[in-house]
Design an enzyme around this catalytic site. Structure first.
Site, mmCIF file in Angstrom:
data_model
loop_
_atom_site.group_PDB
_atom_site.id
_atom_site.type_symbol
_atom_site.label_atom_id
_atom_site.label_comp_id
_atom_site.label_asym_id
_atom_site.label_seq_id
_atom_site.Cartn_x
_atom_site.Cartn_y
_atom_site.Cartn_z
ATOM 1 N N THR A 1 -98.741 87.438 -6.174
ATOM 2 C CA THR A 1 -97.369 87.233 -5.741
ATOM 3 C C THR A 1 -96.660 88.580 -5.628
ATOM 4 O O THR A 1 -97.156 89.604 -6.087
ATOM 5 C CB THR A 1 -96.608 86.349 -6.738
ATOM 6 O OG1 THR A 1 -96.526 87.036 -8.004
ATOM 7 C CG2 THR A 1 -97.305 85.016 -6.939
ATOM 8 N N TRP B 1 -89.931 89.061 -1.505
ATOM 9 C CA TRP B 1 -89.005 88.825 -2.608
ATOM 10 C C TRP B 1 -88.539 90.130 -3.251
ATOM 11 O O TRP B 1 -89.301 91.071 -3.394
ATOM 12 C CB TRP B 1 -89.671 87.976 -3.683
ATOM 13 C CG TRP B 1 -89.913 86.542 -3.333
ATOM 14 C CD1 TRP B 1 -91.117 85.937 -3.181
ATOM 15 C CD2 TRP B 1 -88.936 85.521 -3.123
ATOM 16 N NE1 TRP B 1 -90.954 84.613 -2.892
ATOM 17 C CE2 TRP B 1 -89.618 84.332 -2.849
ATOM 18 C CE3 TRP B 1 -87.533 85.508 -3.133
ATOM 19 C CZ2 TRP B 1 -88.967 83.141 -2.588
ATOM 20 C CZ3 TRP B 1 -86.883 84.316 -2.877
ATOM 21 C CH2 TRP B 1 -87.605 83.152 -2.606
ATOM 22 N N GLU C 1 -98.994 80.464 -3.902
ATOM 23 C CA GLU C 1 -99.684 79.436 -4.681
ATOM 24 C C GLU C 1 -100.159 78.244 -3.843
ATOM 25 O O GLU C 1 -100.887 77.382 -4.343
ATOM 26 C CB GLU C 1 -98.754 78.912 -5.780
ATOM 27 C CG GLU C 1 -98.393 79.943 -6.839
ATOM 28 C CD GLU C 1 -97.172 80.790 -6.512
ATOM 29 O OE1 GLU C 1 -96.547 81.319 -7.426
ATOM 30 O OE2 GLU C 1 -96.845 80.928 -5.303
#
Length: 539
Positions: free
Chosen positions: A181, A439, A326
């Site tokens: 991530t 992000w 995910e």
């Protein structure tokens, strides 16, 4: 029923057998290259053979640090079809996070693009498991580098076996690939994809009511191949015999427009900032993009004005999607049902702006403290997902229990569901900022700012940006002794030493106080309301 395993080997072998003359168009630093699937298959086998000779064994993690091109595609299959695990390393991570993910994954070999060498050279002494480096250059001659031992990709291929046999008797639940991530809080989290999960995800991409990817298509994945499998497009395209166009390093909107026109691209995928840039190029210059039947947009909310421009002016279907690392990643797509054919353009755009219907094979729920929310398009809750290509845990990470509960992945995204079952993401937990599809952690920037001697308090919020969708804006209260003694640029310089450039707020505003709740928490909603038109007013 026969119990035959779902493996990536069957995907590359199908392309070799049935679509040997279909093309992969690849842009590298030296220009455009064209390969047939027959040639890609042979090169893939040579690569698998060569990597095995220099130490790759079943279960080893093999990292790639590369753009979208044919060599990366070859690694997509050479590594997992040999029983090892492909780790696609995000080139945009900070040096600390890069070091962490390579060491945490225990990468044994790193395949690196030549223009990205300086990044790995900076952290080479901190890499604890890497035993060798392979330079993915167009040349067999190695560039100057401090890495050792180092190999030439093309030289290895010359020495590799073109008839190398892939492993065909693996368990379909064998790990095939992994991504980490983007690290919104703490270190990045690793997600492992199995052969079975990738094959089933590829099936889903080919369904008529999802992306309908097929042999007749020309697919151009603009989303990076180091980010969530490039949304699965490279895997599925090889399986279906789809012609691929891989745009390579440091592409521009002009280059993308030219590739679409020249190669007659029919389907492409990327984040909103990519399509905002492409739209600007289309408005300034003349291109024929009429070949596109589906433009896929994900990673952030799609502005309605952007959707309207492509749908109305260029007659290009604009499909918003939702997914995450995910989830392999596709969970939902804003495709239109037959009942929506009679809707007005504006009504269709409103639907396209949603994150859409869940794709076949997955289950979703939106839950809050009262249980499942009603399908009224208003009541909010957290989106949770389950299915055969959804991760069940993080790789060697205690944070698994926070996200995976009772067989469901808790996404951390807040959503509503309308009466037709279409999902719309309305907010994000933990005040995350999504800029250019990536992000950014507001908390991390706040903590860094408040570690500066001059800063008393700091709150970081997301504000709308015309190009990047969102950018961080920092609201800072200075210590009394430092008021009028420190500048915005000094604080930005302080942050630049700790974060990637794109994490640093474009604007730091000095306030006398930050509004707070009754229990002392920052009222970020108030700050967002106050500053949401910052870029609009700045014009």
């Amino acid at each position: 029923m026969m119990d035959t395993p779902l493996l990536l080997t069957s995907m590359i072998e199908r392309a070799e057998k049935y679509f040997p003359q279909k093309e992969v168009v690849s842009r590298t630093l030296s220009g455009i290259h064209r390969f047939t699937y027959k040639e890609i298959g042979e090169r893939t086998r040579r690569l698998a053979s060569a990597l095995t000779k220099i130490g790759m064994q079943k279960g080893d993690k093999i990292g790639t640090f590369a753009w979208n091109h044919h060599r990366h595609l070859e690694a997509y299959f050479a590594v997992p079809c040999s029983g090892a695990v492909l780790h696609m390393v995000n080139i945009r991570l900070s040096l600390d996070h890069l070091t962490y993910v390579i060491n945490h994954a225990e990468d044994k070999i790193l395949l690196i693009d030549p223009d990205l060498l300086p990044i790995i050279e900076k952290i080479k002494d901190q890499l604890t498991t890497v035993e060798s480096f392979v330079i993915m250059s167009d040349e067999t001659l190695l560039p100057e580098t401090t890495l050792t031992p180092v190999y030439s990709y093309e030289q290895l291929l010359e020495e590799g076996d073109p008839s190398f046999s892939f492993i065909s008797d693996m368990d379909e639940r064998t790990p095939a690939a992994m991504c980490y991530t983007s690290a919104t809080t703490g270190n990045p989290k690793g997600v492992v994809y199995t052969h079975r999960g990738i094959v089933l995800h590829s099936f889903a991409i080919g369904l008529a009511d999802t992306l309908g990817l097929c042999e007749r298509d020309v697919a151009m994945p603009v989303v990076p191949m180091f980010h969530v499998n490039a949304w699965g497009l490279p895997f599925a395209s090889v399986w279906y015999g789809t012609k691929q166009v891989l745009p390579g390093p440091a592409f521009t909107p002009k280059l993308l427009a030219e590739l679409i026109e020249q190669e007659k691209v029919t389907i492409t995928g990327g984040v909103p900032t990519i399509w905002i840039g492409l739209l600007k190029e289309l408005e300034e210059n003349q291109y024929d993009i009429s070949s596109i039947r589906a433009l896929i947009c994900g990673g952030a909310a799609s502005p309605k004005g952007l959707i309207r421009a492509f749908e109305e002016k260029y007659q290009v279907p604009f499909i918003s999607g939702y997914g995450m690392t995910e989830t392999s990643p596709i969970v939902s797509l804003s495709t239109l049902t037959s009942e929506m054919d009679s809707l007005s353009l504006e009504e269709k755009i409103n639907i396209r702006a949603k994150t859409g219907l869940v794709v076949p094979g997955l289950d979703i729920r939106v839950v809050n403290e009262n249980g499942d929310v009603p399908r009224n398009g208003v009541t909010m809750g957290e989106l949770i997902v389950r299915g055969p290509w959804i991760a069940s845990e993080y790789y060697k990470d205690d944070r698994t229990k926070e996200a995976f509960k009772d067989g469901w992945l808790y996404t951390g995204d807040i959503a509503v569901v309308d009466e037709d079952g279409y999902i719309r993401i309305t907010d994000r937990t933990k005040d995350l900022i999504k800029s250019g599809g990536e992000w950014i952690s507001s908390v991390a920037i706040e903590n860094a700012l408040m570690s500066h001697d001059a800063v008393f308090e700091a709150a970081v919020i997301a504000i709308p940006h015309p190009k990047w969708q969102e950018r961080p804006l920092a609201c800072v209260v200075l210590q009394e002794a430092y008021k009028n003694q420190i500048t915005e640029e000094e604080l930005k310089t302080f942050l630049k030493g700790q974060f990637s450039k794109w994490w640093v707020p474009d604007k730091i505003i000095f306030l006398e106080e930050i509004p707070k709740t009754s229990v002392g928490k920052f009222l970020k909603r108030t700050l967002r309301d106050q500053w949401q038109h910052y870029y609009t007013n700045a014009k």
